[in-house]
Write a protein that holds these residues in place. Structure first.
Motif, short mmCIF file in Angstrom:
data_model
loop_
_atom_site.label_atom_id
_atom_site.label_comp_id
_atom_site.label_asym_id
_atom_site.label_seq_id
_atom_site.Cartn_x
_atom_site.Cartn_y
_atom_site.Cartn_z
N VAL A 11 -12.64 -59.01 53.58
CA VAL A 11 -11.52 -59.06 54.51
C VAL A 11 -10.22 -59.29 53.77
CG1 VAL A 11 -12.89 -59.88 56.47
CG2 VAL A 11 -11.86 -61.53 54.93
N THR A 12 -9.12 -58.95 54.40
CA THR A 12 -7.79 -59.17 53.84
C THR A 12 -7.11 -60.29 54.61
OG1 THR A 12 -7.64 -56.82 53.33
CG2 THR A 12 -5.59 -58.06 53.27
N ASP A 24 -1.53 -61.70 51.34
CA ASP A 24 -2.20 -60.40 51.20
C ASP A 24 -3.22 -60.36 50.06
OD1 ASP A 24 -0.74 -59.35 53.34
OD2 ASP A 24 0.96 -58.95 52.02
N PHE A 25 -4.28 -61.11 50.20
CA PHE A 25 -5.35 -61.08 49.20
C PHE A 25 -6.68 -60.79 49.89
CE2 PHE A 25 -5.08 -65.46 50.61
CZ PHE A 25 -6.40 -65.84 50.78
N LYS A 26 -7.62 -60.28 49.12
CA LYS A 26 -8.94 -59.94 49.63
C LYS A 26 -9.94 -61.03 49.25
CE LYS A 26 -8.49 -54.97 49.84
NZ LYS A 26 -8.47 -54.86 51.27
N SER A 72 -11.55 -62.93 44.02
CA SER A 72 -10.18 -62.64 44.41
C SER A 72 -9.24 -62.80 43.22
CB SER A 72 -9.75 -63.58 45.53
OG SER A 72 -8.43 -63.30 45.90
N LYS A 73 -8.31 -61.87 43.07
CA LYS A 73 -7.36 -61.91 41.95
C LYS A 73 -6.12 -62.73 42.26
CE LYS A 73 -9.01 -57.47 40.38
NZ LYS A 73 -8.81 -56.04 40.39
N LYS A 116 -7.90 -69.26 37.86
CA LYS A 116 -9.20 -69.86 37.57
C LYS A 116 -9.23 -71.34 37.98
CE LYS A 116 -12.49 -68.95 33.97
NZ LYS A 116 -12.70 -68.60 32.56
N MET A 117 -8.13 -72.04 37.73
CA MET A 117 -8.03 -73.46 38.08
C MET A 117 -8.05 -73.66 39.61
SD MET A 117 -8.06 -75.37 35.44
CE MET A 117 -7.36 -76.90 36.01
N GLU A 118 -7.33 -72.78 40.32
CA GLU A 118 -7.30 -72.87 41.78
C GLU A 118 -8.68 -72.60 42.38
OE1 GLU A 118 -2.66 -71.50 42.49
OE2 GLU A 118 -4.23 -69.99 42.39
#
Length: 149
Positions: free
Chosen positions: A4-5, A18-20, A38-39, A43-45
């Motif tokens: 989902v977006t 706006d991330f998938k 998700s991009k 990595k820390m988050e």
């Protein structure tokens, strides 16, 4: 699962737009998402959120995915059309036998006798009689039928 977006996600003073993400679980007004691929998140988050976030359903673009109506939950178009075709065949079949049932009912004393004359089951005869308001014999092999039929 389903990708989902998400339009907007806020956590503290940070905002992601706006991330998938992958849908893990649906709740009444929100959904749990897997953000491991998700991009938008660093990595820390991702580590901080344990690769999962809970987002309001209002923030998700694909409403069908989170409303509980996935494509997997919906019967296929072919299945729906075949069910409709079977129903139409059943109606046509009952229409075809309506005249025969009416004639046999006037000549017979029992429901079983009507079924034998027509060559169909008693339940089929009852269905035809109900559809076309055909009066059937009230006696069935010496036992009186229920008056409602």
């Amino acid at each position: 699962m389903t990708q989902v977006t998400v339009r907007l996600y806020k956590q503290g003073d940070k905002v992601w737009r706006d991330f998938k993400a992958e849908l893990l679980k649906r709740y009444e007004n929100s959904a749990m998402l897997d953000i491991s691929k998700s991009k938008a998140f660093s990595k820390m988050e991702k580590q901080e959120f344990n690769n999962r976030i809970v987002v309001s359903k209002k923030a998700i673009v694909e409403k069908r995915a989170v409303s509980g109506v996935d494509n997997r939950d919906m019967p296929s178009v072919a299945l729906i059309s075949s069910i409709k075709a079977v129903n139409k065949r059943g109606e046509a079949n009952r229409k075809k036998y309506a005249v025969q049932v009416a004639k046999a009912a006037s000549k017979s004393k029992t429901l079983t006798e009507v079924a034998k004359r027509v060559g169909k089951s008693r339940s089929f005869i009852l269905a035809v009689a109900e559809d076309f308001q055909i009066k059937l014999p009230r006696h069935n092999n010496g036992h009186e039928e229920i008056a409602s039929r």
